[in-house]
Scaffold this motif. Structure first.
Motif, PDB file in Angstrom:
ATOM      1  N   LEU A 185      43.898 -26.360  21.937  1.00 13.48           N
ATOM      2  CA  LEU A 185      43.517 -25.018  21.469  1.00 13.48           C
ATOM      3  C   LEU A 185      42.982 -25.086  20.043  1.00 13.48           C
ATOM      4  CD1 LEU A 185      43.575 -21.867  21.635  1.00 13.48           C
ATOM      5  CD2 LEU A 185      45.944 -21.983  20.828  1.00 13.48           C
ATOM      6  N   GLU A 222      38.839 -25.005  18.849  1.00 12.92           N
ATOM      7  CA  GLU A 222      38.361 -23.877  18.057  1.00 12.92           C
ATOM      8  C   GLU A 222      37.918 -24.345  16.676  1.00 12.92           C
ATOM      9  OE1 GLU A 222      41.080 -20.538  18.558  1.00 12.92           O
ATOM     10  OE2 GLU A 222      40.329 -20.292  20.615  1.00 12.92           O
ATOM     11  N   GLU A 282      36.271 -25.613  24.167  1.00 10.58           N
ATOM     12  CA  GLU A 282      37.112 -24.401  24.239  1.00 10.58           C
ATOM     13  C   GLU A 282      37.239 -23.892  25.674  1.00 10.58           C
ATOM     14  OE1 GLU A 282      36.469 -21.445  20.856  1.00 10.58           O
ATOM     15  OE2 GLU A 282      34.576 -22.542  20.887  1.00 10.58           O
ATOM     16  N   SER A 311      40.741 -21.760  26.153  1.00 12.25           N
ATOM     17  CA  SER A 311      41.689 -21.466  25.064  1.00 12.25           C
ATOM     18  C   SER A 311      42.753 -20.479  25.544  1.00 12.25           C
ATOM     19  CB  SER A 311      40.943 -20.882  23.864  1.00 12.25           C
ATOM     20  OG  SER A 311      40.222 -21.895  23.214  1.00 12.25           O
TER      21      SER A 311
END
Lengths: 264, 380
Positions: free
Chosen positions: B321, B325, B360, B366
């Protein structure tokens, strides 16, 4: 057959600077690498191992940090590794270094010794040939390619010069100094690195271990007939001249310059 | 707690770095521009042992660990994210489930070929109507004598056309939902197996993302991976491990972007100054490096926990995650520091920004990572 490959850990000269006041090399923060010609020597030895199954020992002389260079040699496929390291060996010039290495090599036993032609930090090209002289064995320098002669205890060495190639046959035991060969030095492998740290060892050879093979008067600073008085960076070359002209005109300018200098 | 890599890991990192610099970086722009799978590089990856890093030597692996594997994917992805994901999908999504859930016969049959790089691996879970909702799969497997007969289509499969062996999930009992899902080892030349459309993508354009089509595909029953009904569990465990690989890929993209940008801002002059002299440049890069380092620590932690056989699912999800990002954010900001040149294909940064986005999304979006993390926290 037993091959010993001598390797030296050197600072990566692309990254080296010289202390302007002390005139010595600034080593901090400079990555260390295996001397490029020595990597060629390792490749030549490992190619012989691939073809004939010879036993390869990597040998280095230097401070304990040179351990990583020998691990790298093991990770490329060498069978054993020895580090000649002792404060008593410190400050050695090429004479004392070659005497010490010759002693270690005699202790270990060999059929063939391979060294790199020269190291990028000292650029002397002396240590390999001196080892051969100390041991009283034949040598073939500038080896570009090495092959075992079938059915004989000898090697055919292709020597590379600026203007020609020469093939010589050398009887073992002998010494070869290597330059970059046809094949680039191989990569280490993942399994090789794991084996280099978890399964194999780098064995230390101190002065005590080499007693009987090298004399106290031949080692370290005291055994070195040459001493470095000063190191200093080369003065920068003068500003070049840029001519923005056609190719033909450029050739003419260069030819005239060479004529002016009496070079052609 | 010790944050230093061991000497062994440092030398492994050095090997990965040298290989990436010499073999991978020079081809990265071509792989992207031509959308070409780097077959020659993959052969070299196999020879250097990069396709079996964390597997035991007895099966032809490198005998190293998941930390070494993460270091490898990171270094490769700094130079080329396509190459990074080829290694990650092969190792984490195909070789790992065979190693973790396979029988001794399956391991002996498939691992030596996969770990040496003779064969490349892939993983087929996603379907048109079953992405994040993996329980909605339509692919069916029916036992018929000594074989399972598979019918269905998988989409978005990394490495698909270049691979030789696939881990495929299919429903053996639709009435049981996810508990009716089973996993199979499928070879490319099994009857009824074919490759469908090759997708045109925004990033990681050389990685051969394709459809897998199974029309009465005959799979010997000894190729069932785990037992019937264990497919969902195998897939989820596989993705836990895969997230370490994708976190490392994202981390590599981010660090590669920062390194390229530092080089650029030291050269580029505006208003009579190198742009590295402006505080905005310095602060931007300081902030980005801090994020990249945080991503690195999360990724290495997850890898080390897997190596120590601890439960690492939440930690792998956090790493994936955060790193993905961070990669998207960092590549976008690095491109901004490049100004107009950053938008031109001559500079690697625009490719890196396009490559970052997928991290992602694949191997769990995510949002899925947040589901995994919050479930681990027992929030609900």
């Amino acid at each position: 057959m037993k091959i010993i490959v001598c390797i030296k850990q050197v600072p990566d000269t692309n990254e080296v600077r010289i202390d302007p006041i002390k005139g010595t090399l600034i080593r901090e923060g400079v990555p260390s690498i295996i001397n490029p010609d020595d990597l060629c020597g390792l490749e030549a030895a490992l190619a012989l191992k691939d073809a004939h199954g010879f036993h390869i020992t990597a040998l280095s002389m230097g401070p304990p940090q040179a351990d990583v260079a020998l691990r790298e040699a093991l990770a490329m496929g060498c069978d054993a590794a020895f580090l000649v390291s002792d404060r008593a060996f410190g400050g050695a010039d090429t004479w004392a270094t070659s005497k010490t290495l010759a002693g270690a090599i005699q202790k270990l036993g060999f059929d063939l010794i391979i060294t790199g032609r020269q190291a990028i930090d000292g650029d002397t090209a002396q240590v390999g040939p001196q080892i051969a002289e100390h041991l009283g064995i034949p040598q073939a320098t500038y080896a570009h390619n090495v092959e075992k002669v079938c059915g004989e205890n000898a090697f055919v060495v292709e020597r590379l010069f600026e203007d020609c190639r020469q093939k010589v046959k050398v009887k073992a035991p002998c010494l070869i100094t290597a330059i970059s060969g046809a094949g680039a030095p191989r990569y280490m492998t993942v399994a090789g690195i794991v084996a280099a740290y978890d399964e194999k060892t780098v064995d230390m050879l101190t002065f005590e271990d080499l007693k009987g093979f090298v004399d106290e008067g031949d080692i370290g600073l005291k055994g070195s007939p040459t001493q470095v008085r000063k190191s200093y960076p080369k003065a920068a070359k003068g500003q070049g001249i840029v001519h923005e002209v056609s190719e033909d005109e450029a050739v003419e300018i260069i030819v005239n310059k060479l004529k002016e200098g009496g070079l052609i | 707690m010790n944050f230093n890599l061991s000497k062994k890991h440092l030398l492994l990192q050095e090997l990965f770095r040298r290989f990436a610099e010499k073999e991978v970086k020079p081809l990265a722009a071509w792989v992207d521009e031509a959308e070409e799978f780097p077959y020659e590089t993959v052969k070299k990856l196999g020879a250097a042992g990069f396709l079996g890093i964390a597997f035991p030597k007895e099966y032809g692996g490198g005998g190293a660990d998941n930390l070494a594997y993460a270091l490898c994917v990171e270094e490769l992805s700094k130079a080329c994210a396509t190459t990074g994901v080829i290694v990650s999908a092969h190792s984490s999504l195909c070789a790992a489930p065979i190693f973790e859930a396979g029988t001794e016969e399956q391991k002996q049959k498939y691992l030596p070929k996969l770990l040496s790089g003779e064969w490349l691996g892939a993983f087929g879970l996603t379907e048109a109507g079953a992405g994040t909702d993996a329980g909605m799969q339509q692919t069916k497997a029916v036992l018929d004598g000594d074989n399972y007969i598979l019918n269905g289509t998988k989409i978005f499969i990394t490495n698909a056309d270049a691979a030789h062996v696939y881990i495929i999930t299919a429903m053996t009992d639709k009435t049981k939902g996810t508990r009716g899902l089973s996993a199979f080892i499928v070879e490319k030349d099994f009857p009824g197996f074919s490759i469908g459309k090759i997708e045109k993508k925004m990033g990681i354009r050389g990685s051969l993302t394709c459809e897998l089509i199974m029309e009465n595909c005959v799979v010997p029953k000894e190729n069932l991976l785990g037992s019937e009904g264990q497919g969902f569990k195998v897939a989820m465990q596989t993705l836990d491990g895969g997230r370490i690989g994708i976190a490392a890929q994202a981390l590599g993209i981010a660090q590669g972007a920062i390194d390229a940008t530092v080089e650029y801002v030291r050269e580029r002059k505006q208003f009579g100054k190198r742009i590295s002299q402006f505080q905005n440049t310095q602060f931007e890069l300081a902030d980005m490096q801090t994020k990249a380092d945080a991503a690195r620590l999360l990724t290495y932690r997850a890898a080390c926990m897997k190596d120590e056989r601890q439960r690492y699912g939440s930690q792998a999800a956090m790493a994936k995650l955060f790193a993905s990002e961070a990669a998207s954010d960092i590549t976008r900001r690095c491109l901004q520091l490049h100004g107009g040149y950053g938008y031109i294909r001559e500079y690697a940064i625009e490719r890196m920004m396009r490559d970052a986005k997928i991290t992602e999304i694949y191997e769990g979006t995510s949002e899925v990572q947040k589901m995994v993390i919050s479930a681990g926290m027992k929030v609900n």
